[in-house]
Design a protein around this motif. Structure first.
Motif, PDB file in Angstrom:
ATOM      1  N   ARG A 207       0.824  -1.200   0.000  1.00 11.73           N
ATOM      2  CA  ARG A 207       0.000   0.000   0.000  1.00 11.73           C
ATOM      3  C   ARG A 207       0.865   1.260   0.000  1.00 11.73           C
ATOM      4  NH1 ARG A 207      -4.343  -0.854  -2.185  1.00 11.73           N
ATOM      5  NH2 ARG A 207      -4.972   1.220  -1.407  1.00 11.73           N
ATOM      6  N   GLU A 208       2.000   1.193   0.667  1.00 13.40           N
ATOM      7  CA  GLU A 208       2.897   2.344   0.730  1.00 13.40           C
ATOM      8  C   GLU A 208       3.480   2.649  -0.646  1.00 13.40           C
ATOM      9  OE1 GLU A 208       4.847   5.582   2.258  1.00 13.40           O
ATOM     10  OE2 GLU A 208       3.325   4.317   3.225  1.00 13.40           O
ATOM     11  N   TRP A 209       3.811   1.583  -1.409  1.00 16.30           N
ATOM     12  CA  TRP A 209       4.329   1.775  -2.771  1.00 16.30           C
ATOM     13  C   TRP A 209       3.278   2.474  -3.642  1.00 16.30           C
ATOM     14  CZ3 TRP A 209       8.990   1.870  -4.563  1.00 16.30           C
ATOM     15  CH2 TRP A 209      10.002   1.099  -3.986  1.00 16.30           C
ATOM     16  N   ILE A 210       2.039   2.027  -3.524  1.00 15.59           N
ATOM     17  CA  ILE A 210       0.956   2.616  -4.316  1.00 15.59           C
ATOM     18  C   ILE A 210       0.746   4.082  -3.935  1.00 15.59           C
ATOM     19  CG2 ILE A 210      -1.515   2.505  -4.810  1.00 15.59           C
ATOM     20  CD1 ILE A 210      -1.312  -0.550  -4.326  1.00 15.59           C
ATOM     21  N   SER A 211       0.806   4.370  -2.638  1.00 11.83           N
ATOM     22  CA  SER A 211       0.648   5.736  -2.155  1.00 11.83           C
ATOM     23  C   SER A 211       1.768   6.635  -2.674  1.00 11.83           C
ATOM     24  CB  SER A 211       0.637   5.746  -0.624  1.00 11.83           C
ATOM     25  OG  SER A 211       0.579   7.065  -0.125  1.00 11.83           O
ATOM     26  N   ALA A 212       3.011   6.107  -2.649  1.00 11.44           N
ATOM     27  CA  ALA A 212       4.159   6.880  -3.133  1.00 11.44           C
ATOM     28  C   ALA A 212       4.032   7.155  -4.625  1.00 11.44           C
ATOM     29  CB  ALA A 212       5.448   6.129  -2.837  1.00 11.44           C
ATOM     30  N   ALA A 213       3.513   6.173  -5.378  1.00 10.62           N
ATOM     31  CA  ALA A 213       3.332   6.352  -6.818  1.00 10.62           C
ATOM     32  C   ALA A 213       2.338   7.483  -7.098  1.00 10.62           C
ATOM     33  CB  ALA A 213       2.852   5.054  -7.451  1.00 10.62           C
ATOM     34  N   LYS A 214       1.242   7.500  -6.365  1.00  6.98           N
ATOM     35  CA  LYS A 214       0.217   8.536  -6.562  1.00  6.98           C
ATOM     36  C   LYS A 214       0.761   9.922  -6.258  1.00  6.98           C
ATOM     37  CE  LYS A 214      -3.853   5.636  -5.783  1.00  6.98           C
ATOM     38  NZ  LYS A 214      -5.041   5.389  -4.928  1.00  6.98           N
TER      39      LYS A 214
END
Length: 230
Positions: A207-214
């Motif tokens: 989830r952290e990777w997805i948040s960083a991507a956004k």
């Protein structure tokens, strides 16, 4: 613990610009607390600052005169960050050009953290520091390999981290004892990880990777791109 004065240099090898976002900085702070409680004289070096501010020669001289050096850094592509590799290579060249030898039985330690929950993934990085120690004529003490490093910043004082924090302090206290007594024999490496469910940790990491991507204007599918594949 002893009336003999010892000098240790704590080297933060994290490439991160902001120290409050660096897990390595947190571990260096814990080391400093442990060393000072043991009566050890402590100096600190940040590799990024040393290079960007042109302080390497001054810092290298300080390192060469220390009783011990502790290198603390994150695992990057299963090894040392490039900025730390350069720092170590230049330090070895500095010793050769200045015709300096490690006069004392200097100890070197490694504290490595990774984003994987398994601490043993850090073993290759510790072996690099051990090899470096041998090349400059220093004695390698032991390595502290930390899994799940990313979650320490926000949870180090949480109740479920009490045992893990105690293990960290125990490892740093053993470093202090080796430095003070100037013990010659290396000790076994330490493997430390948070007492946290692996599946839940991996879910949170994803989830952290997805948040960083956004935050960087990307979408989830962009994380799976393979731009260098023909």
């Amino acid at each position: 613990m002893s009336i003999v004065s010892r000098r240790v240099i704590l080297v933060n090898g994290s490439p991160k610009i902001k120290s409050n976002q660096s897990v390595s900085e947190l571990f260096v702070n814990l080391q400093e607390n442990s060393m000072k409680e043991a009566g050890i004289d402590v100096g600190r070096i940040n590799v990024r600052d040393s290079i960007t501010l042109g302080k390497t020669q001054e810092d290298y001289l300080e390192m060469s005169q220390a009783d011990a050096i502790i290198f603390t850094f994150p695992l990057y592509i299963f090894c040392l960050p490039g900025i730390l590799m350069r720092f170590l290579q230049d330090y070895q060249q500095f010793l050769m050009k200045q015709n300096l030898t490690i006069e004392k039985e200097q100890k070197i330690f490694a504290v490595v953290n990774c984003g994987f929950p398994e601490p043993d993934i850090n073993e290759e990085a510790v072996r690099v520091i051990k090899s470096f120690s041998r090349q400059i004529g220093a004695l390698f003490g032991f390595g502290v390999m930390i899994g799940g490093g990313g979650m320490f910043l926000g949870t180090i004082d949480a109740p479920f981290m009490k045992k893990t924090k105690a293990e960290l302090y125990n490892a740093f206290d053993q470093m202090s004892e080796m430095i003070i007594k100037m013990e010659l024999s290396p000790m076994e490496n330490r493997f430390i990880k948070p007492n946290f469910p692996r599946k839940l940790y991996l879910f949170a990491a994803d989830r952290e990777w997805i948040s960083a991507a956004k935050k960087n204007g990307l979408k989830k599918r962009d994380l799976y791109r393979r731009p260098y594949l023909k």
